[in-house]
Design an enzyme around this catalytic site. Structure first.
Site, PDB file in Angstrom:
ATOM      1  N   GLY A 109     -15.522  47.564  12.498  1.00 43.84           N
ATOM      2  CA  GLY A 109     -14.706  47.188  11.341  1.00 43.84           C
ATOM      3  C   GLY A 109     -15.541  46.477  10.303  1.00 43.84           C
ATOM      4  O   GLY A 109     -16.754  46.667  10.229  1.00 43.84           O
ATOM      5  N   GLY A 169     -14.901  37.280  11.293  1.00 45.16           N
ATOM      6  CA  GLY A 169     -14.753  36.195  10.322  1.00 45.16           C
ATOM      7  C   GLY A 169     -14.175  34.987  11.024  1.00 45.16           C
ATOM      8  O   GLY A 169     -14.373  34.803  12.219  1.00 45.16           O
ATOM      9  N   CYS A 199     -14.980  30.158  13.279  1.00 43.58           N
ATOM     10  CA  CYS A 199     -15.814  29.895  14.463  1.00 43.58           C
ATOM     11  C   CYS A 199     -17.016  30.817  14.591  1.00 43.58           C
ATOM     12  O   CYS A 199     -18.149  30.348  14.537  1.00 43.58           O
ATOM     13  CB  CYS A 199     -14.951  29.971  15.725  1.00 43.58           C
ATOM     14  SG  CYS A 199     -13.749  28.639  15.816  1.00 43.58           S
TER      15      CYS A 199
HETATM   16  P1  NAD Z   1      -9.386  22.329  11.134  1.00 44.73           P
HETATM   17  O1  NAD Z   1     -10.157  22.241   9.884  1.00 44.73           O
HETATM   18  O2  NAD Z   1      -8.190  23.199  11.201  1.00 44.73           O
HETATM   19  O3  NAD Z   1      -8.930  20.882  11.608  1.00 44.73           O
HETATM   20  C1  NAD Z   1      -9.730  19.729  11.529  1.00 44.73           C
HETATM   21  C2  NAD Z   1      -8.834  18.579  11.129  1.00 44.73           C
HETATM   22  O4  NAD Z   1      -9.572  17.366  11.235  1.00 44.73           O
HETATM   23  C3  NAD Z   1      -8.354  18.664   9.669  1.00 44.73           C
HETATM   24  O5  NAD Z   1      -6.939  18.595   9.643  1.00 44.73           O
HETATM   25  C4  NAD Z   1      -9.002  17.457   8.997  1.00 44.73           C
HETATM   26  O6  NAD Z   1      -8.194  16.886   7.995  1.00 44.73           O
HETATM   27  C5  NAD Z   1      -9.172  16.512  10.190  1.00 44.73           C
HETATM   28  N1  NAD Z   1     -10.205  15.483   9.981  1.00 44.73           N
HETATM   29  C6  NAD Z   1     -11.450  15.633   9.453  1.00 44.73           C
HETATM   30  N2  NAD Z   1     -12.086  14.463   9.415  1.00 44.73           N
HETATM   31  C7  NAD Z   1     -11.245  13.539   9.943  1.00 44.73           C
HETATM   32  C8  NAD Z   1     -11.323  12.152  10.176  1.00 44.73           C
HETATM   33  N3  NAD Z   1     -12.421  11.449   9.835  1.00 44.73           N
HETATM   34  N4  NAD Z   1     -10.259  11.535  10.715  1.00 44.73           N
HETATM   35  C9  NAD Z   1      -9.148  12.223  11.055  1.00 44.73           C
HETATM   36  N5  NAD Z   1      -8.998  13.547  10.844  1.00 44.73           N
HETATM   37  C10 NAD Z   1     -10.044  14.197  10.309  1.00 44.73           C
HETATM   38  O7  NAD Z   1     -10.454  22.766  12.257  1.00 44.73           O
HETATM   39  P2  NAD Z   1     -10.153  23.542  13.619  1.00 44.73           P
HETATM   40  O8  NAD Z   1     -10.091  25.000  13.350  1.00 44.73           O
HETATM   41  O9  NAD Z   1      -9.045  22.871  14.342  1.00 44.73           O
HETATM   42  O10 NAD Z   1     -11.538  23.289  14.383  1.00 44.73           O
HETATM   43  C11 NAD Z   1     -11.859  22.014  14.900  1.00 44.73           C
HETATM   44  C12 NAD Z   1     -13.049  22.177  15.827  1.00 44.73           C
HETATM   45  O11 NAD Z   1     -12.695  23.023  16.933  1.00 44.73           O
HETATM   46  C13 NAD Z   1     -14.273  22.850  15.182  1.00 44.73           C
HETATM   47  O12 NAD Z   1     -15.434  22.299  15.736  1.00 44.73           O
HETATM   48  C14 NAD Z   1     -14.135  24.299  15.602  1.00 44.73           C
HETATM   49  O13 NAD Z   1     -15.369  24.966  15.650  1.00 44.73           O
HETATM   50  C15 NAD Z   1     -13.558  24.155  16.993  1.00 44.73           C
HETATM   51  N6  NAD Z   1     -12.785  25.307  17.460  1.00 44.73           N
HETATM   52  C16 NAD Z   1     -11.919  25.942  16.633  1.00 44.73           C
HETATM   53  C17 NAD Z   1     -11.173  27.009  17.109  1.00 44.73           C
HETATM   54  C18 NAD Z   1     -10.223  27.773  16.209  1.00 44.73           C
HETATM   55  O14 NAD Z   1      -9.794  28.868  16.592  1.00 44.73           O
HETATM   56  N7  NAD Z   1      -9.865  27.270  15.049  1.00 44.73           N
HETATM   57  C19 NAD Z   1     -11.291  27.411  18.443  1.00 44.73           C
HETATM   58  C20 NAD Z   1     -12.147  26.715  19.272  1.00 44.73           C
HETATM   59  C21 NAD Z   1     -12.892  25.654  18.778  1.00 44.73           C
END
Ligand code: NAD
Length: 375
Positions: A254, A258, A261
């Protein structure tokens, strides 16, 4: 157990809601005050099937609440999860400023012994860095554990409540036991809880995402070769995937992977590897092939319709980086739509969940449709 979750995005919200659902007392924190107001009124700030209902049930039972103050989540807690973002820096390495800021605030807010758990995807050695920051900010005893998250947006609740495996990276047996106890309700189907060293757990997350990305870039490269030779890659995909050693998952050609992650994690792992003196040609190629898929899509549109797209009306179905999510971070459609607008095309789009997020990017430059065929 009394639990704090810092960061209420895709991972933090799911973590908070699922632990609250299994009977724990959870306080979830976010620095975004508007988000906390929404969440506190029972409205989920992301689209994730089933999450709002789960959140509301635990809020009604007073097992889940939201706050902007880290101290509310840390005071009297036994475990605090860090689930803040770790976006890429310009050189591809992971930006740990949010993790470090939160570690400092957690240290300052501690009122007793605490297990601090890194759920954010963080490079090898970040657990040690968090421990160093905590040590500089508290006199209370603590342990830092790595517990990478493997959920997939769109099926996040199922993935969290019935995980393939739980990885716990702890160099302290008591901290590991505490996490095992917390996860027991989710592994009644005999899925493993894998306890390992903290650095091995940190690495397991990157290695998993890099491997899945590699499969996608691999099949995309096979697809380009097939295209040039006049072969239907879908027949080849089926021919390959039926091999039990290979399987069908993540072998769909595809426009490339994206989301928030895979793109950043492949680059961050390559950056970690290079810093450690390893050669990372494969990871670099996986990333480059993925970038090429996006530009190839744009080239194909221009080959078909001409370089100047003015006067052309192009409909795009699907903007999020995959189905059943509203997440448009690093979504290939964003690049492709942007290039088409630049070339003069009139673009109309449909996505069941992601239109509002797309509007934040394109404003009035594209038309947003409420139904697929309207686009
Ligand atoms: P996200 O951006 O959706 O959420 C992060 C949150 O943290 C935001 O709401 C932000 O406002 C908050 N934040 C930032 N700084 C802060 C602080 N100082 N105090 C309090 N809150 C704060 O990110 P996400 O997608 O949930 O990803 C978070 C982590 O998990 C990343 O490292 C990502 O790689 C990992 N991860 C994500 C997924 C996914 O599918 N989204 C899956 C596995 C792992």
């Amino acid at each position: 157990m009394r639990i704090g979750v810092i960061g209420s995005g895709y991972v933090g919200l799911v973590t908070a809601a699922c632990f609250a659902d299994s009977g724990n007392d959870v306080t979830a924190v976010d620095k975004d005050a508007a988000k906390v107001v929404e969440l506190s009124s029972g409205r989920c700030t992301i689209y994730e099937p089933g999450l709002e209902e789960l959140m509301r049930m635990s809020m009604a039972a007073e097992r889940l609440r939201f706050s902007t103050r880290i101290a509310d989540a840390v005071a009297d807690a036994e475990v605090v999860f860090l689930a803040v973002g770790t976006p890429p820096r310009a050189d591809g390495s992971a930006d740990l400023s949010a993790v470090e800021a939160v570690a400092e605030a957690v240290g300052k807010a501690m009122t007793g012994p605490l297990v601090v758990v890194n759920k954010s995807t963080v490079p090898v050695g970040t657990g040690a860095r968090v421990a160093e920051i905590l040590r500089a900010n508290t006199n209370h005893p603590f342990q830092v554990v790595s517990n990478p998250e493997f959920l997939k947006e769109g099926s996040a609740l199922d993935d969290f409540l019935r995980p393939d495996r739980v990885v716990i990276g702890a160099d302290d047996a008591d901290a590991a036991d505490l996490l095992v106890e917390l996860y027991k309700p989710f592994v009644r189907n005999n899925r493993p809880i894998l306890v390992m060293s903290r650095i091995a757990a940190e690495m397991s997350k990157y290695a998993s995402n890099a491997y899945l990305s590699t499969r996608i870039s691999f099949i995309n490269e096979i697809a380009e070769i097939c295209e040039r030779l006049g072969i239907d890659v879908n027949e080849v995909r089926r021919g390959m995937g039926a091999d039990a050693r290979i399987g069908h998952h993540f072998l769909y050609p595809g426009v490339g992977y994206g989301g928030s992650c895979f793109p950043k994690d492949v680059q961050a792992l390559a950056s970690t590897g290079r810093s450690a003196g390893a050669s990372c040609e494969l990871l670099e190629s996986v990333h480059n092939r993925n970038e090429r898929q996006r530009t190839r899509m744009i080239e194909r549109i221009r080959e078909r319709l001409g370089a100047d797209l003015s006067g052309k009306h192009i409909a795009v179905w699907g903007i999020a980086f995959k189905p059943k999510t509203d997440d448009v971070r690093e979504a290939p459609a964003i690049n492709v739509i942007g290039a088409m607008i630049e070339s003069g095309a009139a673009v109309s789009t449909y996505d069941p969940e992601a239109l509002e997020n797309a509007r934040q990017i394109f404003g009035e430059r594209v038309t947003y449709c409420q139904r697929a065929y309207e686009a």
